[in-house]
Design an enzyme around this catalytic site. Structure first.
Site, PDB file in Angstrom:
ATOM      1  N   PRO A 101      27.118   1.827 -17.723  1.00  0.00           N
ATOM      2  CG  PRO A 101      26.513   3.733 -16.542  1.00  0.00           C
ATOM      3  CD  PRO A 101      27.709   2.998 -17.051  1.00  0.00           C
ATOM      4  CE  LYS A 206      20.650  -7.640 -19.774  1.00  0.00           C
ATOM      5  NZ  LYS A 206      21.699  -6.856 -19.131  1.00  0.00           N
TER       6      LYS A 206
END
Length: 333
Positions: A101, A206
């Site tokens: 995460p 990203k």
């Protein structure tokens, strides 16, 4: 005599041909066997779970670990090996993919007390598909290199749906000579695997992508909300937008308005998909990178503020497209 010599020569050529063929066959068999050696996978969340399943579908034995034991259960039931720590995964596999995460999670999984680097084998290929700070990726790469292994960052785009379908886009940073080896695994999980440059450039791509995604999702939610307030049917408005210059992924593939599309989080009370807190985290990474490079990102900063506010107001676990619902509730206060 000439005939005898000719026969001997032919026999010798045939024997050499058989040796070459046998050697070639052995090499192919060796590569095939190597390609199906166990692959480690750490992080079996919303994205990691379907990614690991696609590796299994392609014939790779998976050695898995997740901090939550229940996430490993279905892999264990299907015969996959489930380990007690990332270090144990590194002991069993010399190719490992991590899907975590945040930056602190990645640091712990690689360098913690039971981290991958405690038992990593020399020559191992470690691919991190988490979305983390590019600077952290570079630090992890240095630590991995000291252990005689190779680290590449390969964050993904496409969401849970693409992860299930094996259609993710991977943005890869690292030593170019290792890209082919990484691509062999990543193509089992994605339809686009793109080499971006040195370690950290995959994360950079990203972060830029997700900042644009957040901005376009907010814009789509605002446009749809305004159109509905002006009396337009939401399905009709979405159709018009998707035939016009306002079309974007947020409008034609992941529409945030309930009832407009099926199979997206907005059709399921914004459950599943990409969480609001994760989007806020990625926008925070964009903010840090922009500050470090003195790059103005006014819309990115506003998007960061909005998703942070949503996280604090009960939307933390909802999909980031719930910004439409958030706007509707805010206007009724």
């Amino acid at each position: 005599m000439a005939a005898v010599l000719l026969l001997r020569g032919s026999a010798r050529l045939l024997q050499e041909h058989r040796k070459v063929h046998a050697a070639g066959t052995a090499m192919v068999c060796s590569r095939a066997m190597a390609s199906k050696t166990p692959v480690g996978f750490v992080g079996l969340g919303n994205m990691g779970n379907p990614m690991a399943k696609n590796l299994v579908k392609h014939g790779y034995p998976v050695v898995a670990y997740d901090v939550f034991p229940e996430a490993c259960k279905e892999f264990q039931d299907s015969g996959a090996q489930v380990m007690d720590s990332p270090a144990d995964v590194a002991e069993r596999a010399d190719r490992i993919i991590t899907m975590l995460p945040s930056s602190p999670n990645a640091i712990d999984v690689y360098t913690g007390a039971n981290g991958i680097l405690k038992k990593v084998k020399k020559g191992s290929l470690l691919i991190d598909s988490s979305t983390i700070d590019p600077a952290i990726s570079k630090e992890l790469a240095k630590a991995v290199e000291k252990m005689g292994a190779v680290f590449m960052d390969a964050p993904v785009s496409g969401g849970v749906g693409a992860a299930r379908a094996g259609n993710l886009t991977f943005m890869v940073g690292g030593v170019e000579q290792e890209f082919a080896a990484a691509k062999e695994l990543l193509t089992c999980m994605g339809s686009n695997v793109i080499y971006c440059g040195e370690v950290g450039t995959g994360q950079a791509a990203k972060i830029c992508n997700n900042m644009l995604l957040a901005i376009s999702m907010i814009g789509t939610a605002e446009a749809m909300n305004l159109g509905i307030r002006l009396g337009l049917d939401p399905k009709l408005l979405a159709k018009i937008l998707n035939m016009s210059s306002g079309r974007c992924w947020s409008s034609d593939t992941y529409n945030p308005v309930p009832g407009v599309m099926e199979g997206v989080p907005s059709a399921n009370n914004y459950q599943g998909g990409f969480g609001t807190t994760l989007m806020a985290k990625d926008l925070g990474l964009a903010q840090i990178s922009a500050t470090n490079t003195k790059t103005p990102i006014p819309l990115g900063s506003l998007a960061h503020q909005m998703y942070r506010m949503m996280s604090a107001k009960g939307y933390a676990l909802k999909d980031f497209s719930s910004v439409f619902q958030f706007l509707r509730e805010e206007e009724n206060l």
